[in-house]
Design an enzyme around this catalytic site. Structure first.
Site, PDB file in Angstrom:
ATOM      1  N   PRO A 188       0.841  -1.198   0.000  1.00 24.24           N
ATOM      2  CA  PRO A 188       0.000   0.000   0.000  1.00 24.24           C
ATOM      3  C   PRO A 188       0.877   1.249   0.000  1.00 24.24           C
ATOM      4  O   PRO A 188       1.970   1.249   0.582  1.00 24.24           O
ATOM      5  CB  PRO A 188      -0.814  -0.122   1.284  1.00 24.24           C
ATOM      6  CG  PRO A 188      -0.072  -1.077   2.142  1.00 24.24           C
ATOM      7  CD  PRO A 188       0.725  -1.960   1.241  1.00 24.24           C
ATOM      8  N   HIS A 189       0.430   2.282  -0.681  1.00 24.75           N
ATOM      9  CA  HIS A 189       1.217   3.511  -0.744  1.00 24.75           C
ATOM     10  C   HIS A 189       0.308   4.701  -0.983  1.00 24.75           C
ATOM     11  O   HIS A 189      -0.807   4.548  -1.479  1.00 24.75           O
ATOM     12  CB  HIS A 189       2.295   3.423  -1.827  1.00 24.75           C
ATOM     13  CG  HIS A 189       1.778   3.016  -3.161  1.00 24.75           C
ATOM     14  ND1 HIS A 189       1.515   1.701  -3.486  1.00 24.75           N
ATOM     15  CD2 HIS A 189       1.461   3.733  -4.253  1.00 24.75           C
ATOM     16  CE1 HIS A 189       1.063   1.633  -4.728  1.00 24.75           C
ATOM     17  NE2 HIS A 189       1.013   2.858  -5.214  1.00 24.75           N
TER      18      HIS A 189
END
Length: 154
Positions: free
Chosen positions: A65-66
């Site tokens: 996730p980013h």
């Protein structure tokens, strides 16, 4: 770039279990607040917004996730090892037990992509992920993640 330049020991956590992707993202947001002073609520919102574009589960039990966040001056990361894997909607439909989140400044370009590529290359090695999974201790995980180890180019 090395993982030690984007990851602090305080940004690593072993979590017994979470009930949903949103709860995992809350754990990550809280970890980012503790380690980097990021606003937990804004971080959670940014992770959820990015995830709505498509799942960040890259396969083999790994998620990346980013999000881009205001107020950051460099890319930072947070690592969570789940003791109980979570259905994540990953591309291979396998549950996720390793999540390495990256947070970048809103205007970050190449630096963000380089960090994402580095984490991706590091965590696509099955033997390395096995080492991480067999060491459910934040101090050991930090040592493993930040030691120099060769990674193949993307």
């Amino acid at each position: 770039m090395q993982l030690s330049s984007i990851l602090k020991p305080e940004a690593i956590k072993v979590v017994t279990a979470v009930s949903s992707k949103k709860r995992l993202f809350q754990e990550i947001a809280d970890l980012a607040q503790t380690a980097y002073g990021l606003n937990s609520e804004a971080t959670l919102d940014a992770l959820l917004e990015r995830e709505s574009l498509g799942p960040t589960g890259v396969g083999h039990g790994v998620a990346l996730p980013h999000a881009r966040l205001p107020g950051l001056d460099r890319v930072v990361g947070a690592f969570v090892l789940l003791e109980k894997a979570l259905d994540f909607g990953a591309i291979d439909r396998q549950p996720v037990d390793i999540a390495f989140a990256l947070f970048a400044p809103e205007e970050a370009g190449v630096e963000h992509l380089k960090a994402l590529a580095l984490v991706s290359r590091t965590l696509r090695e099955p033997s390395f992920c096995s080492k991480l999974r067999s060491n459910p201790d934040a101090t050991k995980l930090y040592a493993l993640l930040t030691e120099s180890h060769p990674v193949q180019a993307a």
